[in-house]
Every structure is written in C-alpha cells, then in structure tokens.
Design a protein around this motif. Sequence first.
Motif, short mmCIF file in Angstrom:
data_model
loop_
_atom_site.label_atom_id
_atom_site.label_comp_id
_atom_site.label_asym_id
_atom_site.label_seq_id
_atom_site.Cartn_x
_atom_site.Cartn_y
_atom_site.Cartn_z
N SER A 179 0.92 -1.35 0.04
CA SER A 179 0.47 0.60 0.03
C SER A 179 0.92 1.35 -0.49
O SER A 179 2.05 1.09 0.11
CB SER A 179 -0.23 -0.36 0.96
OG SER A 179 -0.01 0.32 2.59
N ALA A 180 0.35 2.47 -0.53
CA ALA A 180 0.48 3.82 -0.15
C ALA A 180 1.30 3.97 1.71
O ALA A 180 2.52 4.68 1.42
CB ALA A 180 0.08 4.58 -0.88
N SER A 183 4.99 1.60 1.94
CA SER A 183 5.61 2.10 0.77
C SER A 183 5.99 3.39 1.84
O SER A 183 7.89 3.39 1.37
CB SER A 183 4.79 2.29 -0.73
OG SER A 183 4.83 0.82 -1.23
N ASP A 227 5.47 4.08 -3.95
CA ASP A 227 4.31 4.00 -3.80
C ASP A 227 3.85 3.90 -5.26
O ASP A 227 2.00 3.69 -5.48
CB ASP A 227 3.64 5.19 -3.41
CG ASP A 227 3.41 6.50 -3.46
OD1 ASP A 227 3.91 6.44 -4.64
OD2 ASP A 227 2.82 7.43 -2.97
#
Length: 287
Positions: A179-180, A183, A227
């Motif tokens: 996931s962002a 990351s 991301d």
Amino acid sequence: METSAFILKLACPDRPGIVAAVSHFLLHAGCTIVEAQQFEDPTEKRFFMRVVFAGAGGEVEPARLRAAFEPVAAQFAMQWSLTRQGEHKKVLILVSKFDHCLVDLIYRARIGELPIDITAVVSNHGAENYRHIDFGGLPFHHLPVTKETKPAQERRILELVEETGADLVVLARYMQVLSAELSAGLARRCINIHHSFLPGFKGAKPYHQAHERGVKLIGATAHYVTDDLDEGPIIEQDVERISHYDSPENLVRKGRDIERRVLARAVRYHVTDRVLLNGHRTVVFPD
C-alpha cells in the motif's frame, strides 16, 4: 567483521571545491583516504561522492568526526552519511511462494558474502511451504493477507521492522503490492526484485508477456520501492539471451537465476553504502 575504516557518502549541488574540502577535512582530522569515487551529473548539476578512509594514527571516533564535518556539509548543502566499513546491516525479508531469492540471501549471509544479519523472514504463505529450507534458527512469521486483512497485516510488518531494528526490508519475490502507507513507511529502505527488465513488461506474468512478444533477451530489475508500482529508482539489472526454442517455463527457470543474482548485488550495493539517490534515478558506485 568490524574494521577501523569508515565510509563517507555524500550528494550535493555541484560546485568547485567539494573534493578539496572533503580531502582537507580528512587530512586535518588525522585520516588517510583508502578509496574515493565521485560522479558529476551535468544534467541535474549534482555531485556524488563515496570515500573510504581510516585513521592515520589509530582509531577514529565517529561521533567526534560527524560533529566536526557538519560545517563542511552545511557549506555545500550536502546530504551525507558516515558509517563504519564492514558493519552488518539488519535485514527483514518478505517472501511468497517462490523462495529462490530467499535461499540465496540466506546462503550469502551465512558464508559472509553479504554483510547482513537477517532479523526475520515474513511470508504470506505458511511454514509448511519452506520445509526444505534450513533457516538456521531465523524467526519465521506467517502473515496471511486478504483484501480485508491487508491493512492489519501491513501494520504488523511495520511493527516487525521496528521490533527487529531492521535497516532494510527486502522483497524477495514477495508477490503482494504494498500500500501507499507501507511504501511510505519503508521509503529508501525497501528493495524489490522484479522478474522483468523494467520498464518493460510490468505487472503479472512478465515472462509470459515476453514470450508472446518474442523477445530475445529477458532480465530482472532490483529497485527501491515507492508507491508507484514498479517505478522506484533502479539499483541493478541483468539480462540473458534467449531464443524461439524457449518456452515460458524455460524463461521462468532462467529468470530465477537472474533474479537471485540481481537482488544479491542490489542488497550488497545498498548495505555497503554504494547507492545514492538522484531524483528518480540512482548513482551506484561499483565494488
């Protein structure tokens, strides 16, 4: 093994006098330069340098040296680090079904080829999938993941990073998209091996995509995780020539060998302080 040598790594806007200032500082700090590498990027107008040095008359006190170097770094707006050469970095490994990169990293760490201490192995598959591997007492964590449990699973990964004091997280064919949030939490300290020569053939089944396109070279790419999926700064790549005789299965087999050696080189470059970020690219000083 701990040595009395240190590594100074720096990046800054390019301007005259940087090398002279660093050399002058080390000379007056009672140090001798063992190895020096530098690169000037004319496009970005930035300067990169890696210097290995040791005390000319005995042991160097790192804290004192860091404090003394601060004015030089400030003068040239440097981003810099000072580490002891040979110091082992703590590494957390994430893996899925394919374990060839995991086994290779364990082996290289065990024989001393990689200066790393593997703190734990994390997998979204159960331990029964790795019965053939000699973990040698390495902690193993089974963290299954579904769409619903992904946020909690990733929080646990971050907890393990903090609990183990990991300096680096390696995605050794960990077949989950981070996931962002994860990351971002692992920014500049997470390396992924992608089973393709990026930026071509991204996403699922790149070897099958390559086969369909009739490529004559296959490869693998090790890069820092961001991301943006498979878009992080590239550290290392390698290729192998193939032909129309090769089936997708042959490409997978050959690709495994490329992947493990590309990932091992990227990890070695990172933990020996040979990689500097240059925007979306990297400067890698070879060993």
